[in-house]
Design a protein around this motif. Structure first.
Motif, PDB file in Angstrom:
ATOM      1  N   LEU A   1     -69.813 109.339 -19.362  1.00  0.00           N
ATOM      2  CA  LEU A   1     -69.947 110.556 -20.205  1.00  0.00           C
ATOM      3  C   LEU A   1     -69.009 110.486 -21.301  1.00  0.00           C
ATOM      4  CD1 LEU A   1     -70.127 112.844 -16.811  1.00  0.00           C
ATOM      5  CD2 LEU A   1     -72.148 111.684 -18.059  1.00  0.00           C
ATOM      6  N   ARG A   2     -69.619 110.304 -22.255  1.00  0.00           N
ATOM      7  CA  ARG A   2     -68.743 110.168 -23.418  1.00  0.00           C
ATOM      8  C   ARG A   2     -68.095 111.403 -23.888  1.00  0.00           C
ATOM      9  NH1 ARG A   2     -69.137 106.498 -27.680  1.00  0.00           N
ATOM     10  NH2 ARG A   2     -71.088 105.883 -26.833  1.00  0.00           N
ATOM     11  N   GLY A   3     -66.602 111.121 -24.088  1.00  0.00           N
ATOM     12  CA  GLY A   3     -65.836 112.003 -24.295  1.00  0.00           C
ATOM     13  C   GLY A   3     -65.411 113.120 -23.084  1.00  0.00           C
ATOM     14  N   ARG A   4     -66.015 112.812 -21.883  1.00  0.00           N
ATOM     15  CA  ARG A   4     -65.566 113.641 -20.561  1.00  0.00           C
ATOM     16  C   ARG A   4     -65.074 112.697 -19.716  1.00  0.00           C
ATOM     17  NH1 ARG A   4     -70.811 116.562 -18.579  1.00  0.00           N
ATOM     18  NH2 ARG A   4     -69.070 117.555 -17.138  1.00  0.00           N
ATOM     19  N   GLY A   5     -65.460 111.498 -19.368  1.00  0.00           N
ATOM     20  CA  GLY A   5     -64.894 110.668 -18.254  1.00  0.00           C
ATOM     21  C   GLY A   5     -66.052 109.670 -17.591  1.00  0.00           C
ATOM     22  N   TYR A   6     -66.117 109.871 -16.366  1.00  0.00           N
ATOM     23  CA  TYR A   6     -67.090 109.001 -15.432  1.00  0.00           C
ATOM     24  C   TYR A   6     -67.359 109.604 -14.330  1.00  0.00           C
ATOM     25  CZ  TYR A   6     -65.275 105.085 -18.038  1.00  0.00           C
ATOM     26  OH  TYR A   6     -64.821 103.824 -19.091  1.00  0.00           O
ATOM     27  N   LEU A   7     -68.557 109.447 -13.870  1.00  0.00           N
ATOM     28  CA  LEU A   7     -69.406 110.190 -12.684  1.00  0.00           C
ATOM     29  C   LEU A   7     -69.892 109.091 -11.852  1.00  0.00           C
ATOM     30  CD1 LEU A   7     -70.719 112.805 -11.320  1.00  0.00           C
ATOM     31  CD2 LEU A   7     -72.623 112.288 -12.985  1.00  0.00           C
ATOM     32  N   PHE A   8     -69.598 109.189 -10.562  1.00  0.00           N
ATOM     33  CA  PHE A   8     -70.454 108.364  -9.649  1.00  0.00           C
ATOM     34  C   PHE A   8     -71.518 108.909  -9.309  1.00  0.00           C
ATOM     35  CE2 PHE A   8     -71.253 105.884  -5.877  1.00  0.00           C
ATOM     36  CZ  PHE A   8     -71.177 104.787  -6.044  1.00  0.00           C
ATOM     37  N   VAL A   9     -72.772 108.505  -9.454  1.00  0.00           N
ATOM     38  CA  VAL A   9     -74.106 109.157  -9.266  1.00  0.00           C
ATOM     39  C   VAL A   9     -74.517 109.221  -7.981  1.00  0.00           C
ATOM     40  CG1 VAL A   9     -76.443 109.063  -9.957  1.00  0.00           C
ATOM     41  CG2 VAL A   9     -74.718 108.232 -11.482  1.00  0.00           C
ATOM     42  N   GLU A  10     -74.886 110.320  -7.406  1.00  0.00           N
ATOM     43  CA  GLU A  10     -75.228 110.590  -6.015  1.00  0.00           C
ATOM     44  C   GLU A  10     -76.532 109.814  -5.741  1.00  0.00           C
ATOM     45  OE1 GLU A  10     -74.579 114.493  -4.284  1.00  0.00           O
ATOM     46  OE2 GLU A  10     -74.656 115.188  -6.384  1.00  0.00           O
ATOM     47  N   GLY A  11     -76.598 109.027  -4.433  1.00  0.00           N
ATOM     48  CA  GLY A  11     -77.831 108.090  -4.164  1.00  0.00           C
ATOM     49  C   GLY A  11     -78.823 109.292  -3.535  1.00  0.00           C
ATOM     50  N   GLU A  12     -80.030 108.837  -3.741  1.00  0.00           N
ATOM     51  CA  GLU A  12     -80.916 109.513  -2.982  1.00  0.00           C
ATOM     52  C   GLU A  12     -81.482 109.279  -1.526  1.00  0.00           C
ATOM     53  OE1 GLU A  12     -84.451 109.527  -5.560  1.00  0.00           O
ATOM     54  OE2 GLU A  12     -83.448 110.356  -7.208  1.00  0.00           O
TER      55      GLU A  12
ATOM     56  N   ARG B   1     -74.849 103.123 -10.583  1.00  0.00           N
ATOM     57  CA  ARG B   1     -74.104 103.873  -9.623  1.00  0.00           C
ATOM     58  C   ARG B   1     -73.007 104.770 -10.354  1.00  0.00           C
ATOM     59  NH1 ARG B   1     -74.500 101.820  -3.994  1.00  0.00           N
ATOM     60  NH2 ARG B   1     -76.280 100.165  -4.008  1.00  0.00           N
ATOM     61  N   ILE B   2     -72.488 104.071 -11.506  1.00  0.00           N
ATOM     62  CA  ILE B   2     -71.387 104.781 -12.310  1.00  0.00           C
ATOM     63  C   ILE B   2     -71.820 105.191 -13.416  1.00  0.00           C
ATOM     64  CG2 ILE B   2     -69.049 104.903 -13.227  1.00  0.00           C
ATOM     65  CD1 ILE B   2     -68.619 102.575 -10.989  1.00  0.00           C
ATOM     66  N   LYS B   3     -71.609 106.263 -13.922  1.00  0.00           N
ATOM     67  CA  LYS B   3     -72.409 106.769 -15.297  1.00  0.00           C
ATOM     68  C   LYS B   3     -71.152 107.204 -16.379  1.00  0.00           C
ATOM     69  CE  LYS B   3     -75.810 109.861 -17.181  1.00  0.00           C
ATOM     70  NZ  LYS B   3     -76.720 111.024 -17.052  1.00  0.00           N
TER      71      LYS B   3
END
Length: 234
Positions: free
Chosen positions: A223-234, A219-221
């Protein structure tokens, strides 16, 4: 008036901290070891100052037992330069850490930031268009800011107040990259300092408590050098 519980065997330091916090308008209780601190916990405690090195029950073991029943914010007091203490404390559910020796000003700033974040969580949802009463929903997740409760597939998630704040922030920004600097300011209430791993540890703890999406994606990805992303569910 916020109630702070100090758990520290250094009575000289504890007396000094109590005097400073009393002057700042806080209600203060003190315990000289972990066992006493656990016995003194109740619903009126808004924040805990917890020392690492203590007799009978050290700070880490005390924190483990605290987290079995309480989600109250914990500010760990660690030895200067002992990064391992800070990492372990965060892994066990501490909200922040402060290395000794510290200034009164720094302590008060950290305390106010943590308390402000906890108190404002209950109000944030009222200002967001995605709100549904006192509940924020996304796919199989439901968050109740007023009660600091989060559910996944109707199962209660055992989150600390900081983990709850992180999840709340992520759900308000699903599919968007959030930098560590933003998370540190908005969730932890402090600017991101060099080599500060608090955000990373809190996100890691939250990630472990969230099941993967049905397709196996986290659910949480990161991103090296950028931060974090909560992945959208399908």
């Amino acid at each position: 008036m916020s109630h702070i519980l100090i758990i520290d065997d250094d009575t000289e330091l504890t007396d000094l901290l109590k005097e400073v916090l009393d002057f700042e308008g806080f209600e203060v209780s003190t315990a000289c070891d972990g066992e006493m601190g656990l016995a003194m916990m109740n619903d009126t405690v808004d924040l805990i100052l917890l020392d690492v090195m203590m007799p009978k029950l050290n700070g880490f073991d005390t924190l483990k037992k605290l987290r079995e029943s309480w989600a109250s914010p914990v500010l760990m007091l660690t030895a200067k330069g002992e990064e391992i203490d800070r990492v372990i404390g965060l892994e066990l559910g501490a909200d922040d850490y402060l290395p000794k020796p510290f200034s009164d000003r720094e302590l008060i700033a950290r305390i106010r930031a943590i308390l402000r974040r906890s108190q404002l969580q209950k109000e944030v949802m009222k200002e967001k268009p995605a709100d549904k009463g006192d509940c924020l929903t996304y796919q199989d997740l439901r968050l109740y800011p007023g009660k600091l409760e989060a559910y996944c597939n109707d199962t209660l998630l055992e989150l600390t107040s900081t983990e709850f704040a992180l999840l709340h922030h992520f759900l308000l920004n699903v599919g968007q990259v959030i930098t560590k600097e933003v998370l540190s300011l908005d969730v932890l209430g402090k600017r991101l300092a060099a080599f500060d791993r608090a955000v990373d540890m809190h996100v890691s703890n939250l990630r472990k408590k969230l099941p993967e999406w049905p397709d196996g994606k986290p659910r949480i990805k990161t991103l090296r050098g950028r931060g974090y992303l909560f992945v959208e569910g399908e």
